[in-house]
Design an enzyme around this catalytic site. Structure first.
Site, PDB file in Angstrom:
ATOM      1  N   ASP A   1     -44.234 -84.719 -66.557  1.00  0.00           N
ATOM      2  CA  ASP A   1     -43.549 -83.459 -66.326  1.00  0.00           C
ATOM      3  C   ASP A   1     -43.958 -82.968 -64.942  1.00  0.00           C
ATOM      4  OD1 ASP A   1     -41.977 -81.203 -67.362  1.00  0.00           O
ATOM      5  OD2 ASP A   1     -43.849 -80.096 -67.182  1.00  0.00           O
TER       6      ASP A   1
ATOM      7  N   ASP B   1     -47.484 -80.065 -70.125  1.00  0.00           N
ATOM      8  CA  ASP B   1     -48.269 -78.882 -70.493  1.00  0.00           C
ATOM      9  C   ASP B   1     -47.468 -77.871 -71.298  1.00  0.00           C
ATOM     10  OD1 ASP B   1     -46.572 -78.030 -68.513  1.00  0.00           O
ATOM     11  OD2 ASP B   1     -48.073 -76.868 -67.418  1.00  0.00           O
TER      12      ASP B   1
ATOM     13  N   ASP C   1     -42.607 -80.339 -73.807  1.00  0.00           N
ATOM     14  CA  ASP C   1     -43.156 -81.698 -73.718  1.00  0.00           C
ATOM     15  C   ASP C   1     -43.688 -82.218 -75.049  1.00  0.00           C
ATOM     16  OD1 ASP C   1     -42.783 -81.709 -70.913  1.00  0.00           O
ATOM     17  OD2 ASP C   1     -44.625 -80.566 -70.661  1.00  0.00           O
TER      18      ASP C   1
END
Length: 918
Positions: A350, A643, A647
């Site tokens: 990410d 985070d 996700d």
């Protein structure tokens, strides 16, 4: 779609309908209708009786993280490992055959393995619990007409919640009051730009995805600016946050490559063990021996052949790896995961908060007269400099730059306290810029008389101010916003201290803006003047969410070692590619794919193009899942870092889920296999290095144990099948078995990680731990040990009578072979002199202890009686040392040949590449 979902009270008399609204439907309805459906009083809130009543049906506003299993069940679950099952079967057979020594040693080995694994997983779970308790969720709620400070878990649908700057949204809310409200939804949607919120209902056609629902505040998101009130429409698992959590729980975590390798090895050992039983029984029967006696011998040999020390070494090696990772600020939740990183060949990362800091920072300033300033430093603090033509600019030293900084600082609602931002990230970047130049006090030097707040429609903000010390002077107007909007209100521009009419300069600045935009910068224009419409254009600032420190170096090393890194983000294509290019993830040959394009493909189609794609932009949690599934379909071992809530599902579906400890959400940490406590992407590189090193150590042990085990098995089998006298007695075999599974063997598992291992490509998870090369080395070592030991036995047995000296020489020969074999097994590629004879102190102590033990067995009278040995001369020992060192010498020669062959192949490959380039 249904307007609401209703739950019934299972009570005969007082049946009541309890409504729950989806965020999509709530965004389409007027506030009054939402309140009616939820039976809510927006101004006074619910009464305590109604709150208790609703909680009985909706439950607490929290997630049901799988019920804690009893400790005894967790302990028992450790026995499901195939190797453990095989060892248990061996222990049972040993008891049935009255071989109680073997049964006890195997049982002790099993208990050590399962206990170490159980304790490590238990400690990791406790560490995770402590991590998740760092921020207790609280909120402000209106009940019975009073504003209360309460725990977020107490909320129910219909509650009225008040939000202000810095608050975490405690549940899904339909907003009915909003003043200059901006919410950071990056943890849920991946969008780095805070979303401006309104209260008006939205048409169904415009609210398809979460980011477009501008009248909904989602659980877990952060209020960056403004204040608001909203009515709770969804709590716990009925929130959008909860939907992600349910998806995560439904996703099965895949088996690790090490577990697959150990399963395969367990099956192979079982197959070979039963093969030995069958062959020996058949040969014995053909030779006319008693079938029951042959069965007893063959089962004993098969049990002896199973390396009961293997699970201990695997577990201890992994546990030590986990402990080393803790020192590097990483929590590994399950033992095998750290090794899995060793064969990871794709990392899906990410962008926001993982590769970047999620802290907007000004990096460039362009004044209206063409001056360019570079800004150093990252984050919401004063650390950094503004540099013009190589000179550091501070205060009002450069008026053209200072005016831009002044406008950005005064036309601003953000505050930075103790390096923490209270306000919008973009405004925080401007305050940090002022701090770097020592001009942040300007914000307090002006008195604001009027304000034109920013809106997504007008794309600018302006304030009218007077200086505190010059209140009798005319008001000054400061403006910031999108270039194309701000320039409309400007009639002049500054050039070397003069105010000139805005003409061709407009086009020049537009070109500069386009150049900055192509670099992935968010561009803000700034202006000042007496009135809107009579402003002087001051210049532009370029803002970016900067990469984390050390990420670029880590990315370069990982790519060089054969690990492909793919960035997945909710940002635009331009921003995503700019960041990826800065990090070295994106080149001219790379491809980028949008979330919409992913939707148009199935997993099979995506798996065909995914190897060439470096950047996925405008991606949702659903897209991340599809990306990971397509990579796994190609046989890749995938690590996913992240985070945010968005996700979590992908983290669980990936082979290795890596969460950020500081910025990561609780859902994200729950889904992950490993947590980076300091949010340091570089730790992943250390983990991959650790994983490769651990696997090498396990291979070293397997080589040593199997070569020694096969040698002992062959020696005893030959003596049994050929009617030779047994070269070793029962106590001597037991002593050899202790050495085989004891300290020297165990110490191979703690061999220091070879620093060159990070440059090696990831191993193929489909490969067995017993590769052709390893089997060849095992067989060569076994043959040397068997031939050498038989030679000593034959040499001593010239009178055809077995004496204590004969067995002592044979016994000591085998033990010394064992020690030299262990020495050569410390590395499969490097010479023992290259890695250092004493680099593994535990190995040195273990070998020294084993040799001392062997000398005691030979020379200590009480032990001589037990092991039926006698003293040997110095010449005998020197002869045995010279002979047994052959196993190490041959192994070193093989390594040298392999290294030379590898160098030749590299040279040929590089020569071919150079020739093709020419």
């Amino acid at each position: 779609m249904k307007v609401a979902r209703f739950q019934k009270i299972p009570n005969g008399e007082n049946e009541t309908m309890i409504p729950v609204l989806t965020s999509k439907k709530a965004s389409e309805l007027p506030v009054s209708e939402v309140a009616s459906i939820l039976q809510a009083d927006l101004q006074n809130g619910l009464n305590k009786c109604e709150v208790s009543h609703r909680r009985a049906f909706h439950g607490w506003n929290e997630f049901d993280i799988s019920e804690d299993e009893p400790l005894w069940k967790k302990y028992i679950s450790q026995f499901k490992n195939p190797l453990i099952m095989l060892l248990l079967a061996s222990a049972v057979i040993s008891v049935l055959m009255h071989q109680f020594d073997d049964a006890v040693s195997i049982t002790v080995a099993i208990l050590i393995v399962v206990t170490v694994a159980f304790v490590q997983e238990y400690r990791s779970e406790k560490s995770l619990e402590e991590l998740s308790k760092l921020v207790p969720p609280e909120c402000h709620c209106v009940r019975e007409g009073k504003l209360e400070h309460t725990l977020a878990r107490d909320l129910v649908p219909g509650d009225t919640v008040c939000l202000s700057v810095g608050d975490r949204v405690p549940a899904d809310l339909r907003l009915f009051e909003a003043v200059d409200l901006s919410i950071d939804e990056s943890s849920l949607t991946g969008e780095t730009t805070p979303c401006s919120k309104v209260t008006a209902p939205q048409p169904a056609a415009t609210n398809g995805d979460l980011a477009s629902r501008s009248n909904i505040a989602f659980m877990g998101t952060l209020v960056r600016c403004g204040k608001a009130k909203g009515v709770v429409i969804g709590t716990g698992e009925n929130s959008e946050f909860g939907e992600v959590f349910k998806m995560m729980q439904a996703e099965e975590a895949p088996k690790t490559p090490l577990q697959k390798s150990m399963d395969l090895l367990g099956k192979q050992l079982s197959f070979y063990s039963f093969g030995i039983i069958g062959i020996i029984m058949l040969v014995g029967w053909l030779l006319g021996k008693d079938i029951l006696e042959m069965f007893t011998i063959s089962v004993s040999l098969a049990v002896a052949a199973i390396p009961e020390g293997l699970p201990i070494v695997v577990t201890v090696t992994l546990a030590l790896g986990v402990m080393r990772m803790v020192k590097k600020r990483a929590i590994v939740k399950k033992l095998p995961i750290v090794e899995t990183l060793g064969c990871c060949n794709v990392i899906c990362s990410d962008k926001t908060g993982t590769l970047t800091k999620n802290e907007m920072t000004v990096t460039h300033i362009f004044t209206s007269d063409g001056l360019h300033a570079e800004v150093t430093g990252v984050g919401y603090n004063q650390f950094g400099e503004v540099i013009v033509d190589g000179d550091v600019v501070h205060g009002f030293y450069n008026p053209a730059v200072s005016r831009i900084v002044e406008a950005g600082c005064v036309c601003n609602d953000a505050v930075i306290r103790n390096n923490t931002l209270m306000g919008k990230p973009t405004e925080g970047a401007l305050i940090a810029l002022a701090m770097k130049m020592g001009l942040d006090g300007l914000q307090q030097d002006y008195i604001r008389k009027a304000e034109y707040p920013f809106s997504s429609e007008q794309k600018w903000m302006a304030v009218k101010c007077v200086h505190r010390t010059q209140q009798d002077r005319p008001e000054i107007c400061f403006m910031k916003g999108a270039y194309e909007q701000v320039i409309k209100y400007c009639t002049t521009y500054q050039s070397k201290g003069q105010t000139l009419t805005l003409t061709q300069q407009q086009r020049d600045v537009q070109q500069e803006k386009a150049r900055m935009g192509s670099a992935g910068l968010r561009v803000l224009a700034l202006a000042s003047g007496p009135e809107l419409g009579q402003l002087t254009f001051l210049g532009l600032v370029g803002i970016i969410d900067p990469p984390r420190t050390g990420v670029k170096e880590a990315v370069t090393t990982l790519i060089a070692s054969g690990v492909s890194i793919k960035m997945i983000t909710g940002d635009s294509q331009e921003t995503a590619i700019a960041i990826a290019s800065r990090l070295g993830l994106y080149s001219k040959t790379s491809q980028s794919v949008s979330g919409e394009e992913i939707d148009a493909m199935d997993v099979q189609q995506l798996s065909q193009i995914v190897p060439k794609v470096a950047v996925f932009y405008r991606a949702s949690p659903r897209h991340k899942m599809k990306i990971i599934k397509s990579l796994q379909k190609n046989g890749s071992v995938v690590a996913m870092t992240g985070d945010g809530v968005n996700d979590a599902v992908a983290l669980k579906a990936a082979d290795i889920g890596v969460a950020m400890g500081q910025t990561g959400t609780d859902v994200c940490k729950e889904a992950a296999d490993m947590i980076l406590v300091d949010d340091d992407f570089q730790t992943i590189m250390s983990a991959i290095e650790e994983g490769k090193g651990i696997y090498n150590n396990i291979k070293n042990f397997v080589r040593f144990q199997l070569s020694t085990s096969i040698a002992a098995l062959t020696l005893i089998s030959l003596a049994t099948l050929m009617n030779f006298p047994n070269p070793l007695n029962a106590m001597q075999i037991l002593w050899i078995n202790i050495i085989m599974d004891g300290p020297p063997a165990q110490s191979l598992g703690v061999e220091p990680v070879d620093k060159d291992v990070i440059r090696k490509p990831p191993r193929n998870w489909k490969d067995s731990i017993l590769t052709k090369n390893l089997i060849l080395k095992i067989l060569v070592s076994s043959i040397i040990i068997v031939c050498g030991t038989l030679f000593v036995f034959w040499r001593e047995l010239r009178d055809n009578v077995i004496t204590p000296r004969d067995t002592t020489m044979t016994f000591t020969c085998f033990v010394f072979f064992d020690m030299f074999n262990a020495l050569s097994s410390r590395s499969q590629t490097k010479s023992v002199f290259e890695i250092g004879l004493c680099s593994n102190k535990m190995f040195c102590y273990a070998v020294l202890g084993s040799i001392m033990g062997q000398l005691l067995v030979i020379y200590f009278p009480p032990l001589q009686k037990v092991f039926q040995t006698e003293s040997l001369s110095i010449l005998d020992l020197l002869f045995l040392l010279g002979l047994t060192s052959s196993v190490c010498i041959v192994a070193e020669i093989i390594k040298k040949v392999e290294r030379s062959r590898e160098k030749i192949q590299k040279h040929v490959s590089s020569t071919s590449s150079s020739f093709l380039e020419v």
